[in-house]
Design an enzyme around this catalytic site. Sequence first.
Site, PDB file in Angstrom:
ATOM      1  N   LYS A 236      50.687  62.957  48.046  1.00 34.18           N
ATOM      2  CA  LYS A 236      50.613  62.981  49.497  1.00 34.18           C
ATOM      3  C   LYS A 236      49.782  64.150  50.027  1.00 34.18           C
ATOM      4  O   LYS A 236      48.570  64.049  50.123  1.00 34.18           O
ATOM      5  CB  LYS A 236      52.015  62.939  50.101  1.00 34.18           C
ATOM      6  CG  LYS A 236      52.731  61.611  49.803  1.00 34.18           C
ATOM      7  CD  LYS A 236      53.924  61.400  50.676  1.00 34.18           C
ATOM      8  CE  LYS A 236      54.660  60.117  50.298  1.00 34.18           C
ATOM      9  NZ  LYS A 236      53.882  58.879  50.519  1.00 34.18           N
TER      10      LYS A 236
ATOM     11  N   PHE B   9      63.985  57.475  46.304  1.00 34.75           N
ATOM     12  CA  PHE B   9      62.751  56.747  46.588  1.00 34.75           C
ATOM     13  C   PHE B   9      61.624  57.431  45.825  1.00 34.75           C
ATOM     14  O   PHE B   9      61.221  58.545  46.153  1.00 34.75           O
ATOM     15  CB  PHE B   9      62.409  56.714  48.079  1.00 34.75           C
ATOM     16  CG  PHE B   9      61.152  55.919  48.343  1.00 34.75           C
ATOM     17  CD1 PHE B   9      61.200  54.533  48.387  1.00 34.75           C
ATOM     18  CD2 PHE B   9      59.928  56.548  48.476  1.00 34.75           C
ATOM     19  CE1 PHE B   9      60.039  53.787  48.579  1.00 34.75           C
ATOM     20  CE2 PHE B   9      58.763  55.816  48.670  1.00 34.75           C
ATOM     21  CZ  PHE B   9      58.822  54.433  48.722  1.00 34.75           C
TER      22      PHE B   9
ATOM     23  N   ASP C  38      60.546  65.364  41.728  1.00 39.64           N
ATOM     24  CA  ASP C  38      59.648  64.605  42.595  1.00 39.64           C
ATOM     25  C   ASP C  38      59.502  65.360  43.912  1.00 39.64           C
ATOM     26  O   ASP C  38      60.318  65.238  44.820  1.00 39.64           O
ATOM     27  CB  ASP C  38      60.223  63.204  42.827  1.00 39.64           C
ATOM     28  CG  ASP C  38      59.315  62.331  43.697  1.00 39.64           C
ATOM     29  OD1 ASP C  38      58.432  62.890  44.381  1.00 39.64           O
ATOM     30  OD2 ASP C  38      59.499  61.105  43.706  1.00 39.64           O
TER      31      ASP C  38
END
Length: 404
Positions: free
Chosen positions: A260, A146, A231
């Site tokens: 984030k 994801f 990531d």
Amino acid sequence: MIVDDMLLTPGAVRDAERWTAHNYHPLPVVISSAEGAWVTDVDGKRYLDCLAGYSALNFGHRHPKLIATAHEQLDRLTLTSRAFIHDQFADFCHELADLCGTELVLPMNTGAEAVETAIKVARKWGYQVKGVPAGQATIVVADGNFHGRTTTIISFSTDPDARNDFGPYTPGFRIVPYGDLTALAEAIDETTVAVLLEPIQGEQGVVVPPTGYLPGVRQLCTEQNVLFLADEIQSGLGRTGATFALDHEGVKPDMYLLGKALGGGIVPVSAVAADKSVLGVLRPGEHGSTFGGNPLACAVATEVVRLLATGDFQRRSAELGARLHTALGGLVGEGLVAVRGRGLWAGIDIDPSLMTGRQACERLAARGVLAKDTHGSTIRLAPPLVVEPEELDFAVEQLRAILS
């Protein structure tokens, strides 16, 4: 006692459903205020936040230092665009580069933008440095990944909800099983410019790869002259008990993809960090963002980097994470099938004969704990790193209660 027809939540939920596209299926909780690890809804009910904005709230809601920094910057300057330099920019890039051990930083806004940036940089590096023929660059990714929901990113997703009906798809990607070094090696050829991986797959259910896999990826990439793009948007910045999830195995990628938590739960901030030999391929006009690296974002994110530079949050995540995983492990065989994760991050597989993950999250919410389901009967716990030990115990007790 408040009777149902006096509650504000049902009407607020109906209004939200009426006026928004249904691209999310949120729990029927309407939050109006928050502090630390706790949120309060419009009817005054408090919940322990065990999602933390998918790690965007690693430092909790309204961390005092971050809020003070944001207020101060709001009174001075919020946006210039990258057409000019502002007085918060250099400090942010310098201090984040130091945290990552890299030479350069390229700020953006969202995690998906960081991934898109990494893809573009890797392709250009492949053409200009590695010598891949024009238009032939390939990137190897893992199934269960994801990395976001842009049209390019969903082109290499194996999640049908993210991918189906959004084609035609962007070519140039090869998908291999996560954790399988042999399959990865077989997928790399002379056109391969990068391997893009999550060190821990969050959306898949906090899946930790086998020991030795990530060092093996690093070795393969070095031997084959391929960039390793990590990531760390969810796994990085203290979540796993280290600054980066890769740190647990002593691995350094060619590029960190961050987001984030970098925005402190206040503003969207993302970035990629790499050395000049990689990020140096970009020239003016080839990539950018009006809001990327804006003064407000840089001020807040610099304070985030300074919080991490002390190491306190990483230690706290490691220590409390051990407590959490020990407690959750005690529920395996008593309603839980398996528990995975690292630090203050756990993927929990509930016996599907008992309930779905969605049902589990609804029952936890009724008992004052917010969590998020994914893939059938799996839920994720990712409380803010400011959570207290007894609050973790409370969350586990509520989980125990819904399983019994």
